[in-house]
Design an enzyme around this catalytic site. Structure first.
Site, short mmCIF file in Angstrom:
data_model
loop_
_atom_site.label_atom_id
_atom_site.label_comp_id
_atom_site.label_asym_id
_atom_site.label_seq_id
_atom_site.Cartn_x
_atom_site.Cartn_y
_atom_site.Cartn_z
N ASP A 1 0.87 -1.17 0.00
CA ASP A 1 0.00 0.00 0.00
C ASP A 1 0.91 1.22 0.00
OD1 ASP A 1 -1.69 2.10 0.51
OD2 ASP A 1 -2.73 1.14 2.19
N ASN B 1 2.67 4.87 -10.64
CA ASN B 1 1.36 4.83 -11.29
C ASN B 1 0.20 4.72 -10.30
OD1 ASN B 1 -0.61 4.12 -13.59
ND2 ASN B 1 -0.69 2.31 -12.26
N ALA B 2 0.45 4.17 -9.12
CA ALA B 2 -0.64 3.94 -8.16
C ALA B 2 -1.42 5.22 -7.91
CB ALA B 2 -0.09 3.39 -6.85
N SER C 1 -1.87 13.50 -14.32
CA SER C 1 -3.22 13.62 -14.90
C SER C 1 -3.40 15.02 -15.46
CB SER C 1 -4.28 13.35 -13.83
OG SER C 1 -5.56 13.71 -14.30
N TYR D 1 -8.71 15.27 -5.92
CA TYR D 1 -7.91 14.47 -6.86
C TYR D 1 -6.97 15.39 -7.66
CZ TYR D 1 -6.73 11.72 -10.99
OH TYR D 1 -6.05 11.08 -12.00
N SER D 2 -7.50 16.47 -8.21
CA SER D 2 -6.69 17.40 -9.00
C SER D 2 -5.60 18.05 -8.16
CB SER D 2 -7.58 18.47 -9.63
OG SER D 2 -8.46 17.89 -10.58
N ALA D 3 -5.94 18.39 -6.91
CA ALA D 3 -4.94 18.98 -6.01
C ALA D 3 -3.79 18.01 -5.75
CB ALA D 3 -5.61 19.39 -4.70
N SER D 4 -4.12 16.73 -5.59
CA SER D 4 -3.07 15.73 -5.34
C SER D 4 -2.16 15.58 -6.56
CB SER D 4 -3.69 14.38 -4.98
OG SER D 4 -4.36 13.79 -6.08
N LYS D 5 -2.75 15.65 -7.75
CA LYS D 5 -1.96 15.52 -8.97
C LYS D 5 -1.14 16.79 -9.25
CE LYS D 5 -2.90 11.34 -10.24
NZ LYS D 5 -1.81 10.32 -10.36
#
Length: 248
Positions: A106, A133-134, A185, A198-202
């Protein structure tokens, strides 16, 4: 002062336009030349190379495993679902990989990231490619946030997971001028509704690896991939419905 402001309002836009017209064409010619050279450069031989792929049980990670297998690379495949990993490993060997090693891990846990890198090096004796990639996706309106632990897990997997794995892999990659591939992404650049976290993490991931590129220089190559919406196990429910995040 009024005259100076009027003068600058007229002159500065003209200077800007002239500068753009003078410098943009040579810049684009240079970029085109550089792209052409890279396009015709011989593809790197992967036989004898060891490729570690996180999130390899499905989606992009799974198909990357098959592509590297076709080119003769040895594979270390990491994800949380060991049964799925074993199926991917078996197919990869059938496609040409001399060895596909499975590691249940993990990436949101720093100890798992250290272990998967250590086990890869212990098994193969080297590490040449790290494929970060995870990832995880959760589509939710910001106003509907209720469980912050689930929101935080998106950042833990998408951002910190790639940081942890990279940190532990760098000493091994440096030995053979290895490479890091980051599956980011388009969301890092364009954030649609319901995908803010999600966008903030990318975006955080993108900024980190752009900085790391400069730090590592030519010692380790870094490629950042920013795909758009791809139909996969992760996106088929999450993007079009309010279903729960799935493991990768």
């Amino acid at each position: 002062m009024v005259f100076i402001h009027k003068f600058l309002n007229v002159v500065l836009p003209l200077l800007t336009l002239v500068t753009i017209l003078l410098f943009l064409p040579p810049f684009f010619i240079y970029k085109l030349f550089n792209y052409t050279i890279k396009a015709f450069r011989q593809t790197e031989k992967l036989a004898g190379k060891v490729v570690l792929i996180t999130g390899a049980s499905s989606g992009i990670g799974e198909h990357l495993a098959y592509e590297y297998a076709k080119r003769g690379a040895s594979l270390a495949l990491a994800a949380r679902r060991e049964d799925r990993l074993r199926a991917v490993a078996a197919k990869a060997v059938g496609l040409g990989s001399p060895d596909a090693f499975v590691i249940r891990a993990d990436v949101s846990k720093v100890e798992d990231c250290k272990r998967l890198v250590d086990e890869t090096v212990n098994h193969f004796g080297q590490l040449d490619y790290l494929i970060n990639n995870a990832g995880a996706l959760q589509a939710i309106l910001i106003e509907d946030f209720t469980e912050f632990s689930k929101i935080r897990s998106i950042m833990d997997i998408n951002f910190w997971g790639s940081v942890y794995c990279t940190q532990f892999a760098i000493p091994h990659l440096r030995k053979g001028n290895g490479k890091i591939v980051v599956i980011s992404s388009i969301g890092a650049w364009l954030s649609p509704p319901r995908l803010g976290i999600y966008s903030a993490s990318k975006a955080a991931q993108l900024c980190f690896f752009e900085a790391l590129k400069a730090e590592l220089g030519s010692d380790i190559g870094i490629t950042i991939v920013s795909p758009g919406l791809i139909e996969s196990e992760m996106t088929k429910d999450e993007f079009f419905s309010q279903s729960q995040r799935i493991p990768s």
